[in-house]
Design an enzyme around this catalytic site. Structure first.
Site, mmCIF file in Angstrom:
data_model
loop_
_atom_site.group_PDB
_atom_site.id
_atom_site.type_symbol
_atom_site.label_atom_id
_atom_site.label_comp_id
_atom_site.label_asym_id
_atom_site.label_seq_id
_atom_site.Cartn_x
_atom_site.Cartn_y
_atom_site.Cartn_z
ATOM 1 N NE ARG A 1 -4.238 -1.535 0.380
ATOM 2 C CZ ARG A 1 -4.383 -2.586 -0.438
ATOM 3 N NH1 ARG A 1 -3.515 -2.802 -1.411
ATOM 4 N NH2 ARG A 1 -5.413 -3.393 -0.310
ATOM 5 C CD GLU B 1 -3.236 3.243 -4.941
ATOM 6 O OE1 GLU B 1 -4.299 2.689 -5.294
ATOM 7 O OE2 GLU B 1 -2.252 2.608 -4.566
ATOM 8 C CG HIS C 1 -3.581 -0.681 -6.603
ATOM 9 N ND1 HIS C 1 -3.824 -0.136 -5.370
ATOM 10 C CD2 HIS C 1 -3.611 -2.021 -6.430
ATOM 11 C CE1 HIS C 1 -4.008 -1.103 -4.479
ATOM 12 N NE2 HIS C 1 -3.884 -2.270 -5.111
#
Ligand code: NAP
Length: 332
Positions: A241, A270, A289
Site C-alpha cells: 500500500r 491513489e 495499482h
C-alpha cells in the site's frame, strides 16, 4: 407469507459471472459509474442493505457501520482491508470477507516485472525512446543497469505474495532474505530463505520488496531512517500500500541518490496527484495499482467476493473471513 430477499449493494461493475451468483441469492444493485460512490452516497445505499461488495477505495468506517443497521457482511474485493474499520465491524457483528489465495501469483508477477524494469531500466528507456530521443547508435557505456540474477532480494512480509516473489526469485538464482512478523522455518528450508531482522535486511538487500498489510504499525514503515540504511545501489519495490512508504522521504532518497531506484504499484494517495514530484524522476517506475489485474485473477477475486457476500447475507460462515472472531458472537 412473503419472504423478503436480502439486499446487496455492489460498489463497482464486476464480472457478470459474479453478479449472477449474487443475484441468484439477493436483490442486487450495482453502482453504475466509473467513479466510486461518495461517502454520502454509500451511506445512503447501505441504509437498507444486508451485504455490500467493496474495494479499497470505499471507506467503511464507524459512522457508516453505525448507520447501516441491516448490514451483515462487507465483502472486500482484495486481500487488504485497510479501508475497513475491522474492529468496529467485529464489535457490531458484521462479517468482513476478503480474497486471499486467488491473486498472489498475479500480483507477484507484476512485482517481479517492476523489479526487473527498475533494475534494467526498461520503462525508463522506453519512455526516453518514445520521447524521440534515440539518436546515438548503440553505445557500450549507455543504459547500464544492475543484474537481477545472482542479486539479493529482501522480502518484507512473508505472506502469500511475499512467498510468490521468493518462488520467482529462485528462478533467477537470487539470494533471498526476508523479515516477517513471524519466522517461518518450514519455508526457510523449503525455499532456501534466510531470516534477518529489518535493519540487517535493509543493509544487505539489493532489492527490498514490501508485502506488508497497511496498519497503524506499518504506516511509513519505510521512511528516511530506513532509506538511509539501504545500499546506494539498492532498489525499493512497493506492491503493498502506498502509505507503507513515506513518499516525501522516498522522493528525496531518489533525487539525492541514497538509493538507486524505486518501483511502485501503489501510491499515497491513489490516484497519485498529476504534479507529484515522484513523477518527475527518471529512476522510478510507477504503475496504477495493477498487481492483481489479470483477467483470470480478477474473475476469481470477483467470484470469491460474490460467494462471501452470499454466505454472509444467508447468515453463514464466509469462505474467507478477515474477522472470524464474529462467528462466536453470532453462534455460527
Ligand atoms: P498476507 O498473506 O496476509 O501477508 C502479509 C504478511 O505480512 C504476513 O506474512 C504477515 O505476518 C506480515 N506482517 C504483517 N504485519 C507485519 C509487521 N508489522 N511486520 C512484519 N511483517 C508483518 O497478505 P498478502 O496476500 O501477501 O498481501 C500483502 C498486502 O499486499 C495486502 O495486505 C495488500 O495491502 C497488498 N496487496 C496489493 C496488491 C496490488 O495489487 N498491488 C494486491 C494484493 C495485495 P506473519 O509474518 O505473521 O505471517
Amino acid at each position: 407469507m412473503v419472504v423478503l430477499r436480502p439486499r446487496v449493494f455492489v460498489t463497482r461493475q464486476i464480472f457478470p459471472e459474479a453478479l449472477e451468483l449474487i443475484s441468484a441469492a439477493a436483490d442486487t444493485e450495482v453502482w453504475p459509474d466509473e467513479q466510486p460512490p461518495t461517502p454520502d452516497q454509500l451511506l445512503h445505499k447501505l441504509e437498507s442493505a444486508d451485504g455490500v461488495v467493496t474495494n479499497i477505495m470505499d471507506r467503511v468506517d464507524a459512522p457508516l457501520l453505525e448507520s447501516s443497521r441491516q448490514l451483515k457482511v462487507v465483502s472486500q474485493l482484495g486481500v487488504g482491508t485497510d479501508n475497513i474499520d475491522l474492529e468496529e465491524a467485529t464489535r457490531r457483528g458484521v462479517m468482513v470477507g476478503n480474497t486471499p489465495g486467488v491473486l498472489a501469483g498475479a500480483t507477484a508477477d507484476v512485482g517481479f516485472a517492476l523489479l526487473m524494469s527498475a533494475a534494467r531500466r526498461i520503462s525508463e528507456s522506453s519512455r526516453w525512446l518514445q520521447g524521440g530521443n534515440w539518436e546515438i547508435q548503440y553505445h557500450p557505456m549507455h543504459w547500464l543497469g544492475v543484474d537481477v540474477h545472482g542479486a539479493t532480494l529482501g522480502i518484507v512480509g512473508l505472506g502469500q505474495i511475499g512467498l510468490e516473489m521468493a518462488k520467482r526469485a529462485r528462478g533467477f538464482s537470487m539470494r533471498i532474505i526476508y523479515y516477517s512478523r513471524t519466522r517461518k522455518l518450514d519455508l526457510e528450508s523449503e525455499y532456501g530463505l534466510e531470516y534477518m531482522d529489518p535493519a540487517a535486511l535493509l543493509r544487505t538487500a539489493d532489492f527490498v520488496s514490501l508485502h506488508l498489510p497497511l496498519t497503524p504499525e506499518t504506516r511509513h514503515y519505510i521512511s528516511e531512517r530506513e532509506l538511509r540504511m539501504m545500499k546506494p545501489t539498492a532498489i525499493l519495490i512497493n506492491l503493498a500500500r502506498g502509505a507503507v512508504v513515506d513518499s516525501q522521504a522516498l522522493y528525496t532518497a531518489l533525487k539525492e541518490g541514497w538509493i538507486r531506484g524505486a518501483a511502485l504499484d501503489v501510491t499515497d494517495p491513489e490516484p497519485i496527484a498529476h504534479d507529484d514530484p515522484l513523477l518527475s524522476l527518471d529512476n522510478i517506475v510507477i504503475t496504477p495499482h495493477i498487481g492483481s489485474a489479470s483477467t483470470a485473477s480478477r474473475l476469481e477475486t470477483c467470484l470469491l467476493a460474490a460467494r462471501n457476500v452470499v454466505a454472509g447475507v444467508q447468515g453463514q460462515r464466509l469462505e474467507q473471513c478477515a474477522n472470524p472472531q464474529v462467528y462466536q458472537a453470532k453462534g455460527i
